[in-house]
Motif scaffolding. Sequence first.
Motif, PDB file in Angstrom:
ATOM      1  N   TYR A 141      10.615  25.135  55.863  1.00 56.00           N
ATOM      2  CA  TYR A 141      10.312  23.807  55.864  1.00 56.00           C
ATOM      3  C   TYR A 141      11.154  22.974  56.197  1.00 56.00           C
ATOM      4  N   ASP A 142      12.458  23.341  56.760  1.00 59.83           N
ATOM      5  CA  ASP A 142      13.367  22.155  57.420  1.00 59.83           C
ATOM      6  C   ASP A 142      12.658  21.391  58.184  1.00 59.83           C
ATOM      7  N   ASN A 143      12.926  20.026  57.906  1.00 53.54           N
ATOM      8  CA  ASN A 143      12.188  18.867  58.828  1.00 53.54           C
ATOM      9  C   ASN A 143      10.810  19.194  58.871  1.00 53.54           C
ATOM     10  N   ASN A 144      10.319  19.718  57.577  1.00 50.33           N
ATOM     11  CA  ASN A 144       8.887  20.036  57.447  1.00 50.33           C
ATOM     12  C   ASN A 144       8.198  20.911  58.508  1.00 50.33           C
ATOM     13  N   GLY A 145       9.130  21.818  58.958  1.00 49.88           N
ATOM     14  CA  GLY A 145       8.478  22.830  59.928  1.00 49.88           C
ATOM     15  C   GLY A 145       8.656  22.523  61.372  1.00 49.88           C
ATOM     16  N   ASN A 146       9.326  21.408  61.645  1.00 50.10           N
ATOM     17  CA  ASN A 146       9.524  20.837  62.916  1.00 50.10           C
ATOM     18  C   ASN A 146      10.885  21.270  63.335  1.00 50.10           C
ATOM     19  N   ALA A 147      11.555  20.633  64.593  1.00 49.40           N
ATOM     20  CA  ALA A 147      13.033  21.195  64.923  1.00 49.40           C
ATOM     21  C   ALA A 147      13.830  21.024  63.862  1.00 49.40           C
ATOM     22  N   LYS A 148      14.639  22.029  63.644  1.00 49.81           N
ATOM     23  CA  LYS A 148      15.616  22.081  62.343  1.00 49.81           C
ATOM     24  C   LYS A 148      16.565  21.039  62.672  1.00 49.81           C
TER      25      LYS A 148
ATOM     26  N   LEU B 164       8.404  17.634  52.840  1.00 49.99           N
ATOM     27  CA  LEU B 164       7.370  18.118  51.886  1.00 49.99           C
ATOM     28  C   LEU B 164       7.833  19.257  50.882  1.00 49.99           C
ATOM     29  N   GLY B 165       8.622  20.252  51.292  1.00 53.34           N
ATOM     30  CA  GLY B 165       9.292  21.068  49.996  1.00 53.34           C
ATOM     31  C   GLY B 165      10.024  20.295  48.950  1.00 53.34           C
ATOM     32  N   TYR B 166      10.650  18.971  49.238  1.00 57.35           N
ATOM     33  CA  TYR B 166      11.462  18.243  48.238  1.00 57.35           C
ATOM     34  C   TYR B 166      10.316  17.757  47.356  1.00 57.35           C
TER      35      TYR B 166
ATOM     36  N   ASN C 187       2.304  27.896  34.541  1.00 61.46           N
ATOM     37  CA  ASN C 187       0.984  27.874  35.195  1.00 61.46           C
ATOM     38  C   ASN C 187       1.161  28.321  36.551  1.00 61.46           C
ATOM     39  N   TRP C 188       1.330  29.481  36.872  1.00 66.48           N
ATOM     40  CA  TRP C 188       1.348  30.147  38.063  1.00 66.48           C
ATOM     41  C   TRP C 188       0.341  29.759  39.335  1.00 66.48           C
ATOM     42  N   ASP C 189      -1.013  29.710  38.671  1.00 64.34           N
ATOM     43  CA  ASP C 189      -1.713  29.460  39.735  1.00 64.34           C
ATOM     44  C   ASP C 189      -1.809  27.753  40.150  1.00 64.34           C
ATOM     45  N   GLN C 190      -1.190  27.062  39.111  1.00 59.46           N
ATOM     46  CA  GLN C 190      -1.078  25.428  39.689  1.00 59.46           C
ATOM     47  C   GLN C 190      -0.326  25.469  40.834  1.00 59.46           C
ATOM     48  N   ILE C 191       0.832  26.406  40.885  1.00 59.54           N
ATOM     49  CA  ILE C 191       2.050  26.193  41.750  1.00 59.54           C
ATOM     50  C   ILE C 191       1.312  26.567  43.128  1.00 59.54           C
ATOM     51  N   GLY C 192       0.306  27.654  43.167  1.00 57.70           N
ATOM     52  CA  GLY C 192      -0.560  27.755  44.228  1.00 57.70           C
ATOM     53  C   GLY C 192      -1.406  26.508  44.699  1.00 57.70           C
ATOM     54  N   VAL C 193      -1.812  25.779  43.851  1.00 59.48           N
ATOM     55  CA  VAL C 193      -2.641  24.699  44.136  1.00 59.48           C
ATOM     56  C   VAL C 193      -1.745  23.673  44.883  1.00 59.48           C
ATOM     57  N   ARG C 194      -0.628  23.403  44.256  1.00 54.30           N
ATOM     58  CA  ARG C 194       0.513  22.359  44.923  1.00 54.30           C
ATOM     59  C   ARG C 194       0.736  22.919  46.167  1.00 54.30           C
ATOM     60  N   TRP C 195       1.083  24.212  46.456  1.00 54.82           N
ATOM     61  CA  TRP C 195       1.525  24.824  47.908  1.00 54.82           C
ATOM     62  C   TRP C 195       0.397  24.426  48.770  1.00 54.82           C
ATOM     63  N   ALA C 196      -0.892  24.475  48.571  1.00 54.53           N
ATOM     64  CA  ALA C 196      -1.969  23.938  49.424  1.00 54.53           C
ATOM     65  C   ALA C 196      -1.957  22.539  49.750  1.00 54.53           C
ATOM     66  N   GLU C 197      -1.233  21.760  48.718  1.00 54.39           N
ATOM     67  CA  GLU C 197      -1.090  20.250  49.017  1.00 54.39           C
ATOM     68  C   GLU C 197       0.261  20.126  50.151  1.00 54.39           C
TER      69      GLU C 197
ATOM     70  N   GLU D 141       0.939  22.336  52.416  1.00 55.58           N
ATOM     71  CA  GLU D 141       0.491  22.645  53.659  1.00 55.58           C
ATOM     72  C   GLU D 141      -0.269  21.772  54.408  1.00 55.58           C
ATOM     73  N   ASN D 142      -1.075  20.986  53.578  1.00 55.67           N
ATOM     74  CA  ASN D 142      -2.013  19.975  54.188  1.00 55.67           C
ATOM     75  C   ASN D 142      -1.622  18.524  54.055  1.00 55.67           C
ATOM     76  N   GLY D 143      -0.161  18.350  53.843  1.00 57.75           N
ATOM     77  CA  GLY D 143       0.683  17.054  53.986  1.00 57.75           C
ATOM     78  C   GLY D 143       0.444  16.182  53.033  1.00 57.75           C
ATOM     79  N   THR D 144      -0.149  16.396  51.957  1.00 58.35           N
ATOM     80  CA  THR D 144      -0.659  15.430  50.782  1.00 58.35           C
ATOM     81  C   THR D 144       0.206  15.662  49.557  1.00 58.35           C
ATOM     82  N   ILE D 145       1.384  16.512  49.639  1.00 56.55           N
ATOM     83  CA  ILE D 145       1.920  16.998  48.225  1.00 56.55           C
ATOM     84  C   ILE D 145       2.662  15.641  47.745  1.00 56.55           C
ATOM     85  N   GLY D 146       2.550  15.483  46.543  1.00 54.76           N
ATOM     86  CA  GLY D 146       3.180  14.282  45.915  1.00 54.76           C
ATOM     87  C   GLY D 146       2.398  12.840  45.884  1.00 54.76           C
ATOM     88  N   ASN D 147       1.323  12.938  46.752  1.00 60.95           N
ATOM     89  CA  ASN D 147       0.612  11.752  46.667  1.00 60.95           C
ATOM     90  C   ASN D 147       0.082  11.293  45.388  1.00 60.95           C
TER      91      ASN D 147
END
Length: 816
Positions: free
Chosen positions: A279-286, A296-298, A423-433, A435-441
């Motif tokens: 996810y360097d540069n959010n998966g674009n050119a490194k 996204l990762g941060y 809460n391991w499952d909650q991390i999975g919920v956040r990871w889905a966010e 992937e759809n670009g809404t993480i942290g909103n």
Amino acid sequence: MFCNKCGKEISDEATFCTGCGTQTKTTGDSKGFRKPRIPVLNKKLITIIGTVIILIIVVSVAWPSGGGDDAGSETEAVTGSIDLGDEMNLVTETIDPSGGTIIFDQPGDSLDGFQIEVPAGAYANPRQFDVSYSPISDHSFGDDFNPISPLISIENGGGYSDELIHVTIPVEVPEGQFAMAFIYDEVTGTLEGVPTVYLDENSITVATRHFSDFIISMIDDYLLMGDIDSGFKPGVDDWQFTNRGSYISPKGHCWGQSTTAMWYYVEKSASEGSLYELYDNNGNAKTPNIWQDDSLGYRLASTVQEDEKTNRIMLDISKYVAPNDKLTYKSFAYAMLLTGEPQYVRIRQSNGNSVHAMVVYRAKDNVLYIADPNYPANPDRKIEMINDTFKPYNSGANFEAIQRGEGKAYDKIDYLAKTTFINWDQIGVRWAELENGTIGNDRFPPYQLNFVPINLDRFPLEDGISTDAKVAWIEAVSSVNGANIDWNTKVFRDGTLLKWNADGSYDLEPGANNLGIVVYAKANNRYKYVDFKYYTIYRDTLTIEPAVLEGSLEEAHTFVAKDESLPKNVRFEWDMGDGSPLQMDGSDQISHQFTDHGKYYVTLTVYDEDTGEIHGRATAEVLIRDQSGSVLDYLHQQNLAHVILNTEMIFHKWHVTLGEEMATYTYELAAPATWAQSSFPITWDGTSFYGELGSGSPETIGTLNTIQGTVSPDGTVVTSIVTSYRFRDEGTDWITTRSKDMEFANIPLECWYPASEPPECSKSTWIRGDAVQQHVVKIEVEEQTTRNGQLEYDYSYVSTNWSADPTLIVSFRRSD
């Protein structure tokens, strides 16, 4: 034969007692089960012949990178299955929110003395605990998994508790053996370690926040002193960015960064590859030299950190204390040996409140190898144990704190396993966010980026905008009214961090400026990370002559491209803005006749044919008038009004803690008083106009803007304009009110239909310097905040420095 623990008669071929689950024989591979791959373990073969001769066989396996010296080999996830006997109920009891202890008291039973301690506040509502157990007859987890208890099942409604719960299981642990609890997931066929808080020869006590099926397994101590490697590697399986913290987690997000790296390794790496730089540069050119664009990762790391901070157990370090360092080391080693997974470690200070979190991925010779988010991709970070005591490990709350000399020596090391506390499952919920670009909103404050060319109005920054300004500001502002946040930005161009000019502006280069903008907001008196966005801004040396044109339908109008530095091989593309086909004949001038009245924007785009890139864009504004109409007729077609007074104003300020003072500001009084709406919607009635924007009234919570005025009968002079702004915001113990009133008179409209980008036409109506004072009838500005009925802060306008080159702008526009 008979079980030597509970005395039950069992088959001579049985491996485990069907009554209590005690192992009666050493298990090998069971027919019908796949033997799992497990981490490499360098065992010591001990042979005693007369005198003791110890032959140590060391198995050396090469590891391509990371992991420090002589790293062990990689492993797949360890899976297996367990054969169970009939399930038997142990105890059923309800615990209310005040807490309590469940005890199984049955002398002679192998689980006599089993208990569950539920502290007060663990659950908000009463919980029924149903405890049962099933004897173990066989398994396929290999020789290192040796159950000394039946499979124990605890059902209590699911979810995570708000306090740590202790479970004590009676077991016999002979000298020279190590016992540990493991969660067993029948669906996935996996094991997971559970932290131990007490262990002796008669029982083991573990700590957890959720319940499932678990087993106590035992192993020879010396088998945990070899080389046990989970396969996780720094520089391959950790994040590529360094823990510096963020606006929502200013002290660092080590928990979030470590647990998300573990989560990805366990849940996704087998199918999607390694995490490092994914996810360097959010998966674009490194862009390895720009960590800020890994947004996204941060933001994921900070968001998961804050999710865990709502769990007070992770903050209260006194809630969980391992009995000794030797047991902690063995817990890491045994968990990695049986699961093939990295483990979560928390480190802390015994004489302070600093806490840090990392990943343990390997254990060898009393050394734990760790992936520290303050030192990503570093395979040499270790926690060493000498004489059964861990040496203090040096790190910090975040990397910037370490750089400031605020590093810490952490002398307490805690085994936190994987899901028992987190809460391991909650991390999975956040990871889905992610992937759809809404993480942290839902946690980071919303903002808007504005582009502010010098001497022009600010407007929202958009990708691909063009400007002829050589210097500009880029600002971040709250996109929610009333949000009191101190914002800041830094700007990269083509990967290089730009330096501010003395006034905070940036120089724009001719042509494309590929800008990366880091957004910061102040937290704990430091600007901390919020987000990162890429934009391309074109600085045009290209212009069109004329830039503003007023004409009629009866004539053709000629436009000419002007540029100080055209490329050698160019292509001109003209868009006349009236729906006619694009003109791409390569000419630097064009003649065109418009077919309808109205305002048009002629756009010229010049391409560098050698590179295929845009060299520049330019826009001209065209007004085709109906010559039969009057100026007032045209004004009636306009439905937006905008007034700005930009000047140096002197205010009287008073604050309950700071007292009174006089302060001078360069102040812009705009109508309306919000950037979200640049102009008032207005309606006309003859020579009068009126507009209203906002909601509420001065007596209620909300914002209300009004404007009204008159023009001369021929429409060439604005004879009067009155604008007002009212705002009221009420909290639990405070009220803030703001007001602004302006009145102006006799403002000429020489060019009554001004352009907007850039407003060349409106500049002829701008009034500057001392002349502004001649048109100002009234200016009143006031703000007050009361708290608990007492005035806390207010300021009010006193005077204006008319020699400070103020500017007055009045314009009318059509919304279309």
